[in-house]
Design an enzyme around this catalytic site. Structure first.
Site, PDB file in Angstrom:
ATOM      1  N   ASP A  18       0.816  -1.210   0.000  1.00 49.09           N
ATOM      2  CA  ASP A  18       0.000   0.000   0.000  1.00 49.09           C
ATOM      3  C   ASP A  18       0.854   1.266   0.000  1.00 49.09           C
ATOM      4  OD1 ASP A  18      -2.283  -1.475  -0.062  1.00 49.09           O
ATOM      5  OD2 ASP A  18      -2.906  -1.066   1.998  1.00 49.09           O
ATOM      6  N   GLY A  19       2.003   1.214   0.665  1.00 49.99           N
ATOM      7  CA  GLY A  19       2.876   2.383   0.694  1.00 49.99           C
ATOM      8  C   GLY A  19       3.369   2.766  -0.689  1.00 49.99           C
ATOM      9  N   ARG A  29      -6.006  16.962  24.971  1.00 52.59           N
ATOM     10  CA  ARG A  29      -4.605  16.552  25.015  1.00 52.59           C
ATOM     11  C   ARG A  29      -4.483  15.116  24.509  1.00 52.59           C
ATOM     12  NH1 ARG A  29      -1.899  20.508  27.343  1.00 52.59           N
ATOM     13  NH2 ARG A  29      -3.029  21.907  28.752  1.00 52.59           N
TER      14      ARG A  29
END
Length: 283
Positions: A66-67, A163
């Site tokens: 996929d990359g 946060r």
């Protein structure tokens, strides 16, 4: 037709397939070109810089996971991308190496279907837009004294401030990537939505939220100091200063992925996530 071929040069299988593909294309007198790194890895003299591939090519072939396909999609600019999966998981790369030749026949003949996928566009003040098929990520970076607060606005109205280690804004396509690992939902890929997923939030009440993709999202980091990585599809693009605003919205540009008509989205989920592993379908 001229094809642009992008290869994951760290995988031997991808390099092997690239060499076989070259022979297949040469036999049929089909023109092709690699990016510089791929060409060097297989010893080909036919290459162009990635930024120039779209201008001179009609379609892209991605050999990797996929990359690698995400990398190809950044340069395809709506031209079709055929993904051959030689990676580990492969939600986006729909074709196996065994299916490559049939897929190639369909691609070069123009007899193929495609998935049109939305992208995200992220901008900083006075800078050029950046695009992502999967996700925009802002991380806590070097803020070490206490977790920074991520301030999120939808269409200029405050959604919240919390946060966390970071925030993921994902497309429906990207919902099975980092967002899923951070606890976000799986979203059917043609859904016209985005998901905002916090990364390890400090409060248990902070949860992912799915929003319409016609919304404009603005994110800033409330912190006295630090630098905060801005990543597009996992690639760091900028270090944000405290208070610097990132505007994220739907990109006007789409990515067109060549579709495997033999596989449905349900089948992909079952196989990739092992949903029928414990109790096989039909038993």
């Amino acid at each position: 037709m001229k094809l642009a071929i992008i290869v994951n040069i760290t995988r031997d299988k991808a390099l092997e397939l690239a060499c076989e593909l070259v022979a297949w294309l040469d036999e049929r007198s089909i023109d092709y070109v690699f990016d510089r790194q791929s060409a060097k890895a297989i010893g080909s003299g036919k290459w162009e810089e990635k930024a120039d591939l779209n201008q001179h090519c009609d379609a892209f072939v991605s050999l990797g996971g996929d990359g690698t396909l995400l990398l190809a999609s950044h340069y395809s600019r709506s031209k079709p991308v055929l993904g051959i999966n030689v990676g580990d998981l492969g939600f986006l790369t729909e074709f196996s190496p065994d299916e490559m030749w049939t897929a190639m026949e369909h691609l070069v003949s123009g007899n193929y279907s495609k998935h049109t996928r939305s992208q995200l566009e992220a901008t900083l003040e006075s800078e050029e837009p950046m695009t992502a098929l999967n996700d925009v990520i802002i991380e806590k970076g070097t803020a070490t004294r206490r977790l920074p607060a991520f301030v999120i606005r939808l269409d200029d109205e405050i959604l919240g401030s919390y946060r966390a280690d970071g925030i993921v804004i994902a497309t429906s396509t990207g919902s099975t990537a980092y967002s899923l690992s951070a606890g976000g939902p799986i979203i059917a890929p043609k859904s016209n939505v985005f998901v905002i997923t916090p990364i390890c939030p400090h409060m248990l009440t902070v949860r992912p939220i799915v929003i319409s993709d016609d919304k404009t999202i603005k994110v800033s980091v409330d912190s006295q100091s630090g630098e905060f990585p801005l990543k597009m599809d996992g690639i760091q693009k900028k270090l944000l200063a405290p208070g610097e605003v990132v505007t994220v919205k739907k990109s006007p540009h789409h990515v067109n992925l060549v579709a495997n008509q033999k596989r449905s989205y349900c089948e992909i989920l079952r196989k990739k996530l092992l949903w029928s592993h414990e109790h096989p379908t039909g038993q």
